[in-house]
Design an enzyme around this catalytic site. Structure first.
Site, short mmCIF file in Angstrom:
data_model
loop_
_atom_site.label_atom_id
_atom_site.label_comp_id
_atom_site.label_asym_id
_atom_site.label_seq_id
_atom_site.Cartn_x
_atom_site.Cartn_y
_atom_site.Cartn_z
N SER A 116 12.14 4.82 2.96
CA SER A 116 11.59 5.19 4.18
C SER A 116 11.57 4.17 5.27
O SER A 116 11.34 2.78 4.94
CB SER A 116 10.13 5.71 3.96
OG SER A 116 9.48 5.93 5.18
N TYR A 162 1.83 4.32 1.68
CA TYR A 162 3.08 5.08 1.57
C TYR A 162 4.36 3.96 1.93
O TYR A 162 5.00 4.08 0.78
CB TYR A 162 3.16 6.36 2.43
CG TYR A 162 4.58 6.93 2.57
CD1 TYR A 162 5.07 7.28 1.39
CD2 TYR A 162 5.01 6.48 3.68
CE1 TYR A 162 6.33 7.88 1.79
CE2 TYR A 162 6.65 6.92 3.74
CZ TYR A 162 7.17 7.82 2.85
OH TYR A 162 8.33 8.34 2.90
N LYS A 205 6.87 2.64 -1.08
CA LYS A 205 8.63 2.52 -0.86
C LYS A 205 9.29 1.40 -1.20
O LYS A 205 10.36 1.10 -1.63
CB LYS A 205 8.82 3.37 0.18
CG LYS A 205 8.71 4.88 0.36
CD LYS A 205 9.38 5.96 -0.53
CE LYS A 205 9.46 6.98 -0.19
NZ LYS A 205 10.15 7.76 -1.24
#
Length: 325
Positions: A117, A141, A145
């Protein structure tokens, strides 16, 4: 030579599955259906319902489906929510990946394409992000990643695992009218759902230092993204060199206001978006260069902004009242 797509019943994963089929590459899917829809998986594709946290199930799937490579898309993808649910985010994105990599090692599966991402960059201080731009994730998040990329690099050093990670931004559009984005947090589904209910979409902030005052982002068509995953898988399968990370970006970006204008034109619904306050932490501009991916993966923007909006709107209309809310 089967490729296992984790999260293959989701919006992005289902497009990757169909792109693999179009490329005549055997494919199987594992998905816990926490956000995916089983109807997105073609009936001829082997489908295993389950979580990657179930090590026995993952090993069994790898062996029974004769998997030789994995395209790892499954994960918890909501950056904002991850701030409130950090442990869940790490469990789904880090613990699950550790389980997957262990199972791959035990089953002698040594190729993986990882769906990473642009959240790994946080708020970059450059106009155009490249693969060498420093990573400073600002949410669990984004951190999860980045940890996933570290896990791949460390495993590769220890075992010879062949891998690459694809970093991308806002994925939109539809490659088939029966596939649509069901995320409750992404811009297109949010706007379409409001229009579908007769409500007025909103823009969060119009006073940013951008040409029209609204945030500028990369918006890429999901079908183009799927092709990049297939190209990466092909290079790994052929033993060709790959970079550890590729950015899949437009190089130019599109503003939220431009998105709203395109939606108004394509849908024929005359609306003027309301202006809401800025959301905390929203940078004015995040746009990436896709030059490295163009060189190795044939990456390019094959669809215009209108193509993106039109295909997404057609899929949303086809879903109708069956669209999950």
């Amino acid at each position: 030579m089967t490729w296992l797509v984790t999260g293959g019943a989701g919006y992005i994963g289902s497009h990757v599955v169909r792109a693999l089929q179009d490329a005549d590459l055997p494919v199987a899917v594992i998905d816990d259906l926490s956000t995916g829809l089983e109807q997105f998986v073609p009936p001829e594709v082997p489908f295993v319902r389950g979580t990657l946290l179930d090590a026995d199930l993952v090993r069994r799937t790898l062996r029974e489906q004769r998997v030789t490579g994995v395209i790892h898309i499954a994960g918890f993808k909501y950056a904002g929510v991850s701030v409130q649910q950090p442990l869940h985010t790490y469990e789904q994105n880090v613990s699950a990946m550790v389980t997957l990599l262990k199972a791959m090692q035990e089953c002698e599966v040594n190729m993986i394409v990882f769906s990473s991402s642009a959240a790994t960059f946080g708020t970059p201080d450059v106009d155009l992000v490249t693969e060498t731009t420093p990573t400073r994730p600002e949410s669990p998040y984004g951190e999860s990643k980045l940890i996933g990329e570290w896990l791949l690099a460390d495993t590769a050093r220890a075992t010879g695992l062949r891998h690459t990670s694809l970093r991308y931004f806002n994925v939109v559009g539809s490659g088939s009218p029966d596939l649509y984005d069901v995320s409750p947090h992404n811009l297109f589904p949010l706007v379409f759902d409001m229009l579908y209910r007769g409500e007025t979409p909103r823009i969060n902030g119009d006073d940013y230092p951008t040409p029209d005052g609204t945030c500028v982002r990369d918006y890429i068509h999901v079908a183009d993204l799927a092709l990049a995953h297939v190209a990466a898988a092909r290079r790994l399968q052929a033993g060709e060199p790959v970079e550890p990370v590729y950015n899949l970006g437009s190089g130019t970006g599109t503003s939220v206001r431009e998105i709203m204008t395109a939606i108004r034109k394509v849908t024929g619904i005359d609306f003027e978006p309301t202006i809401a306050p800025r959301r905390p932490g929203d940078p004015a501009r995040i746009v990436a260069s896709g030059e490295l991916a163009a060189r190795d993966l044939g990456w390019r923007m094959r669809h215009s902004l209108e193509d993106m909006v039109r295909s997404a709107w057609e899929a949303r209309q086809r879903a109708g009242d069956a669209y999950p809310r």
